[in-house]
Enzyme design. Structure first.
Site, PDB file in Angstrom:
ATOM      1  N   TYR A  37       0.849  -1.180   0.000  1.00  0.00           N
ATOM      2  CA  TYR A  37       0.000   0.000   0.000  1.00  0.00           C
ATOM      3  C   TYR A  37       0.892   1.240   0.000  1.00  0.00           C
ATOM      4  O   TYR A  37       1.544   1.538   0.993  1.00  0.00           O
ATOM      5  CB  TYR A  37      -0.910  -0.034   1.237  1.00  0.00           C
ATOM      6  CG  TYR A  37      -1.975   1.025   1.296  1.00  0.00           C
ATOM      7  CD1 TYR A  37      -2.247   1.901   0.249  1.00  0.00           C
ATOM      8  CD2 TYR A  37      -2.753   1.143   2.452  1.00  0.00           C
ATOM      9  CE1 TYR A  37      -3.241   2.851   0.336  1.00  0.00           C
ATOM     10  CE2 TYR A  37      -3.762   2.096   2.551  1.00  0.00           C
ATOM     11  CZ  TYR A  37      -3.991   2.947   1.495  1.00  0.00           C
ATOM     12  OH  TYR A  37      -4.973   3.892   1.591  1.00  0.00           O
ATOM     13  N   LYS A  69      -1.593  -1.373  -3.941  1.00  0.00           N
ATOM     14  CA  LYS A  69      -2.692  -0.424  -3.843  1.00  0.00           C
ATOM     15  C   LYS A  69      -2.063   0.952  -3.975  1.00  0.00           C
ATOM     16  O   LYS A  69      -1.285   1.382  -3.118  1.00  0.00           O
ATOM     17  CB  LYS A  69      -3.445  -0.554  -2.519  1.00  0.00           C
ATOM     18  CG  LYS A  69      -4.581   0.460  -2.399  1.00  0.00           C
ATOM     19  CD  LYS A  69      -5.282   0.391  -1.043  1.00  0.00           C
ATOM     20  CE  LYS A  69      -6.344   1.488  -0.953  1.00  0.00           C
ATOM     21  NZ  LYS A  69      -6.995   1.532   0.379  1.00  0.00           N
ATOM     22  N   VAL A  86      -9.311  -0.628  -4.997  1.00  0.00           N
ATOM     23  CA  VAL A  86      -9.644  -0.838  -3.584  1.00  0.00           C
ATOM     24  C   VAL A  86     -10.280   0.464  -3.131  1.00  0.00           C
ATOM     25  O   VAL A  86      -9.599   1.472  -2.963  1.00  0.00           O
ATOM     26  CB  VAL A  86      -8.407  -1.167  -2.737  1.00  0.00           C
ATOM     27  CG1 VAL A  86      -8.806  -1.324  -1.270  1.00  0.00           C
ATOM     28  CG2 VAL A  86      -7.712  -2.422  -3.235  1.00  0.00           C
TER      29      VAL A  86
END
Length: 297
Positions: free
Chosen positions: A139, A167, A207
């Site tokens: 992330y 992400k 996401v």
């Protein structure tokens, strides 16, 4: 463009964590919300991410949440557990706990506040990926963590068999395309305004925090693009822009705006844990007006 089968599906929701009015973990509410999200098009659910208020939930609560949501959705959706902290040992413990609790993958944010250099950042991610058998989604959100996962670091980490994707909240669209072109990493948009744009250049999907409230609409953007109707996909993406802006770029965290809307719709959400506080009346009214305008269009 034909998209390869992504590791966790295409349409993922960064799910809020429902709490009771007194602030306790609401597992029944989590199950109800998870079931609704999957029924309305979510391929996967990310639990205990930023939107899930992970800094304020205990390790035991994180494990209980995975178990309850797994019971609710079965094998209809992938479950990713947020395990990133600013402590490598703690993140490893959370990864092992998530694996035992039934998660399908990990979401691992960069260590925040301490701002490790790139070699230390890479070692952090490798230690977590080495610790258990679950695939990991890294992330990259430097606006919150203070640390960017540089493209060269991602290129090296892509060689790890359990580092399967990113992400992306870097707001560096060129860097994302460079890594996409040189690796097999699955790139998921972490900023809802980029959902279609990243998908169109080979991203895996998204996401999304906004998917807590409009999962079917956001899924339709990808489905319409895959059907070859690029103009229709763009139109659907643009229709969501007002709500995306109000939920994600109007000065309130996504957990606050998502819970405001869900509570207003009579869906499981409940209280926020301090230091977060509920949206004020003006913000709540603006959110609901934008939501109604989109869903009644």
């Amino acid at each position: 463009m034909t998209h390869a089968l992504p590791p966790f599906g295409r349409a993922l929701c960064a799910m809020i964590t429902p709490f009771t009015a007194s602030g306790a973990l609401d597992l029944d509410g989590a199950q109800q919300l998870a079931d609704r999200l999957v029924a309305e098009g979510c391929d996967g659910l990310v639990l205990s991410g930023t939107t899930g208020e992970s800094p304020t939930t205990s390790d035991a609560e994180k494990a209980a949440l995975i178990g309850a949501v797994r019971e609710a959705v079965g094998d209809r959706a992938a479950l990713l557990a947020g395990v990133g902290t600013f402590d490598t040992r703690h993140s490893v413990d959370l990864a092992l706990q998530a694996e035992k609790a039934g998660a399908d993958g990990l979401l691992v944010v960069s260590p925040y506040y301490s701002k490790p250099p790139q070699d230390a950042l890479e070692a952090h991610f490798r230690e977590i990926a080495d610790a258990c058998g679950l695939p990991a989604l890294l992330y990259d959100i430097p606006g919150r963590t203070g640390t960017r996962i540089e493209p060269d670091t991602l290129l090296r980490l892509a060689e790890h068999p359990r580092v399967v994707g990113v992400k992306d909240c870097s707001y560096d669209f060129l860097a994302a395309q460079k890594v996409l072109a040189r690796t097999e990493l699955a790139y998921y948009a972490g900023c809802d305004e980029h959902n279609l744009a990243l998908y169109a250049v080979g991203g895996a999907g998204y996401v999304s925090t906004v998917a807590n409230v409009i999962p079917r609409h956001l899924r339709a953007v990808l489905d319409t693009f895959d059907a070859g109707d690029t103009a229709g996909a763009a139109r659907l993406q643009q229709q969501a822009t007002e709500l995306v802006e109000l939920m994600m770029s109007a000065g309130l965290p996504g957990a606050v705006t998502a819970k405001s809307l869900l509570n207003g719709l009579g869906l499981p959400a409940g209280a926020l844990r301090a230091p977060l506080r509920p949206a004020g009346d003006e913000a709540a009214t603006g959110l609901r007006t934008a939501y109604d305008r989109l869903t009644n269009a």
